[in-house]
Design an enzyme around this catalytic site. Structure first.
Site, PDB file in Angstrom:
ATOM      1  N   LYS A  93     100.541  33.317  89.348  1.00 25.00           N
ATOM      2  CA  LYS A  93      99.965  32.811  88.098  1.00 25.00           C
ATOM      3  C   LYS A  93     100.931  31.912  87.321  1.00 25.00           C
ATOM      4  O   LYS A  93     100.507  31.016  86.600  1.00 25.00           O
ATOM      5  CB  LYS A  93      99.501  33.959  87.204  1.00 25.00           C
ATOM      6  CG  LYS A  93      98.197  34.575  87.657  1.00 25.00           C
ATOM      7  CD  LYS A  93      97.572  35.419  86.558  1.00 25.00           C
ATOM      8  CE  LYS A  93      96.248  35.997  86.992  1.00 25.00           C
ATOM      9  NZ  LYS A  93      96.393  37.100  87.971  1.00 25.00           N
ATOM     10  N   GLU A 115      93.390  34.883  76.608  1.00 16.05           N
ATOM     11  CA  GLU A 115      93.048  36.295  76.673  1.00 16.05           C
ATOM     12  C   GLU A 115      93.732  36.857  77.915  1.00 16.05           C
ATOM     13  O   GLU A 115      94.179  36.118  78.791  1.00 16.05           O
ATOM     14  CB  GLU A 115      91.538  36.485  76.801  1.00 16.05           C
ATOM     15  CG  GLU A 115      90.966  36.191  78.185  1.00 16.05           C
ATOM     16  CD  GLU A 115      90.992  34.714  78.536  1.00 16.05           C
ATOM     17  OE1 GLU A 115      90.977  33.888  77.598  1.00 16.05           O
ATOM     18  OE2 GLU A 115      91.065  34.395  79.735  1.00 16.05           O
ATOM     19  N   SER A 381      99.645  36.865  97.045  1.00 22.78           N
ATOM     20  CA  SER A 381      99.644  36.326  95.676  1.00 22.78           C
ATOM     21  C   SER A 381     100.583  37.042  94.714  1.00 22.78           C
ATOM     22  O   SER A 381     101.044  36.445  93.749  1.00 22.78           O
ATOM     23  CB  SER A 381      98.219  36.338  95.123  1.00 22.78           C
ATOM     24  OG  SER A 381      97.661  37.633  95.189  1.00 22.78           O
TER      25      SER A 381
HETATM   26  C1  LIG Z   1      95.329  37.522  88.801  1.00 25.09           C
HETATM   27  C2  LIG Z   1      95.710  37.792  90.192  1.00 25.09           C
HETATM   28  C3  LIG Z   1      94.849  37.469  91.260  1.00 25.09           C
HETATM   29  C4  LIG Z   1      93.459  36.926  91.071  1.00 25.09           C
HETATM   30  O1  LIG Z   1      93.394  35.669  90.532  1.00 25.09           O
HETATM   31  P1  LIG Z   1      92.945  34.383  91.359  1.00 25.09           P
HETATM   32  O2  LIG Z   1      92.700  33.378  90.303  1.00 25.09           O
HETATM   33  O3  LIG Z   1      91.723  34.741  92.140  1.00 25.09           O
HETATM   34  O4  LIG Z   1      94.068  34.038  92.254  1.00 25.09           O
HETATM   35  C5  LIG Z   1      95.306  37.671  92.555  1.00 25.09           C
HETATM   36  N1  LIG Z   1      96.517  38.206  92.801  1.00 25.09           N
HETATM   37  C6  LIG Z   1      97.354  38.549  91.812  1.00 25.09           C
HETATM   38  C7  LIG Z   1      98.680  39.126  92.162  1.00 25.09           C
HETATM   39  C8  LIG Z   1      96.984  38.355  90.466  1.00 25.09           C
HETATM   40  O5  LIG Z   1      97.824  38.703  89.488  1.00 25.09           O
END
Ligand SMILES: *Cc1c(COP(=O)(O)O)cnc(C)c1O
Length: 403
Positions: A93, A115, A381
């Site tokens: 993010k 938010e 992610s």
């Molecule tokens: C917020 C988050 C997501 C989901 O958000 P996307 O916009 O779909 O990528 C995925 N993985 C992690 C670690 C997150 O913090």
């Protein structure tokens, strides 16, 4: 796909029939200003070189690509990870938050507003605000504040103001409304920073562009490591920013399959999952058109996933288009499959993944079992530190998940 990034979105912010901008007039003017600023500023040499330097020296990019030797040996195939969990703050993010906050700085804004649900977006934006010396206001439902204490403290340590939202169900949906209201009160000095490839144009495009670096790096790294491209690339899809980031790097490689993984939660009953691309119907939420999970009245349905970052009733408009085009295939993983993958990656590779990312890992293991001679690259992610207390309390440390 020739000229893909020139063609999509179109000048009105549409990806095929999805996206657009369904907002009150006063907000429409602001969106247009942000769009114009984005086009002129983000293409300037100064902006590009500042963002490049931030990514390298502050975020620690490029993040590595890692070959999962033990997991691959166990299940067949070749499983690779793009390590966004090693990005500063432990998730992807920050890639778009640094971009959005840098744009805010160039636009002369004093304050960023957003938010947050579980607090992940709030922490990333508070980090970016601290870096640039911008004020930061994060709206958060009272229920979530009580649940996500460590993230609330993180935001406060970073200098953000966390504002409790006390009406309605006191969770994410009310927090979105409150953040928009605050933004509308002072759109000259402040800017709203969205947390995924969602919302009105130009946000889905901007956030995709800021996340694109993940796919560009991963493609180059994979080629360098193996001499070829992966057979498949996969990522979890909540709003869809991490998936869009890595998919963008491979969109023109027609031989590379792209697979988005949505959470099918505890069952396919309404309120038990959040697989909007797989089970939703066209509808509007938060200013854009998307595949929406909706109740009989066409209102956004309640959603659920074990991974709170994935529980959103819509998806980025670009994903909706890519689904219709057939360029990306969307599938689901259950809570249970996600947990298994969480334990397996932890034990076999020494990497504790976020529950969100574990959905993509679950798919990769399935793919590896079915495709012994193929390679799959997972966008990991985020890291799982935020999830371990919850998991160990509710499910234990993983005994019984290993043969
Ligand atoms: C917020 C988050 C997501 C989901 O958000 P996307 O916009 O779909 O990528 C995925 N993985 C992690 C670690 C997150 O913090």
């Amino acid at each position: 796909m020739k000229n893909y990034f020139k063609k999509f979105p179109d000048e009105n912010g549409y990806f095929g029939e999805y996206g657009g901008s369904f907002v009150p007039e006063i907000l429409a003017d602001e969106m247009k200003k942000i769009n114009d600023a984005y086009y002129s500023i983000s293409k300037s040499h100064e902006f590009i070189s500042e963002l490049r330097s931030i990514r390298k020296h502050f975020q620690g990019r490029p993040t590595p690509v890692f070959y999962c030797g033990r997991l691959s040996e166990k299940y067949g195939g070749r499983i690779y990870l793009k390590r966004e969990d090693l990005n500063h703050t432990g998730a992807h993010k920050l890639n778009h938050c640094m971009g959005e906050a840098l744009l805010a700085k160039y636009m002369g804004k004093k304050k960023v507003i957003a938010e947050t649900g579980a607090g992940q977006h709030g922490v990333a934006l508070a980090t970016a605000a601290a870096y640039f010396g911008l004020e930061c206001e994060i709206y958060m439902g009272e229920v979530d504040i009580a649940k996500e204490h460590p993230n609330v403290i993180r935001m406060q340590l970073l200098g953000a103001k966390v504002i409790p939202v006390t009406h309605g169900l006191k969770t994410l949906k009310e927090a979105v409304d409150a953040a928009f209201e605050a933004y509308l009160k002072d759109p000259v000095n402040s800017i709203y920073c969205i947390g995924s490839v969602v919302g009105p144009h130009p946000f889905p495009m901007m956030v995709r562009d800021f996340q694109h670096v993940v796919g560009i790096e991963a493609r180059e790294q994979f080629l360098e490591m193996t001499g070829e491209l992966p057979d498949a690339v996969t990522a979890c899809v909540g709003g869809g920013s991490n998936a869009m980031g890595i998919f963008a790097g491979f969109i023109n490689d027609e031989d590379v399959s792209l697979i988005g993984v949505e959470p099918s939660g505890r069952s396919l009953k309404m309120g038990d999952h959040a697989a909007s691309l797989s089970y939703g119907k066209s509808g509007i939420i938060h200013g854009f058109k998307t595949y929406l999970l909706q109740n009989e009245k066409g209102e956004p349905a309640p959603v659920y996933s074990i991974a709170s970052g994935l529980d959103y009733p819509g998806s980025g408009p670009e994903h909706c288009m890519l689904k219709d085009m057939g360029r990306v295939h969307y599938t689901v993983a259950t809570d249970k499959e996600c947990l298994e993958a969480f334990y397996k990656l932890s034990r076999y590779e020494g990497i504790i993944p976020a529950l969100e990312s574990s959905h993509a890992v679950a798919y990769a293991i399935k793919y590896a079992l079915e495709n012994k001679h193929k390679s799959i690259l997972v966008n990991l992610s985020g890291r799982g530190d935020k999830d371990i207390d919850f998991i160990v309390e509710n499910y234990g440390t993983g005994e019984g998940y290993f043969d």
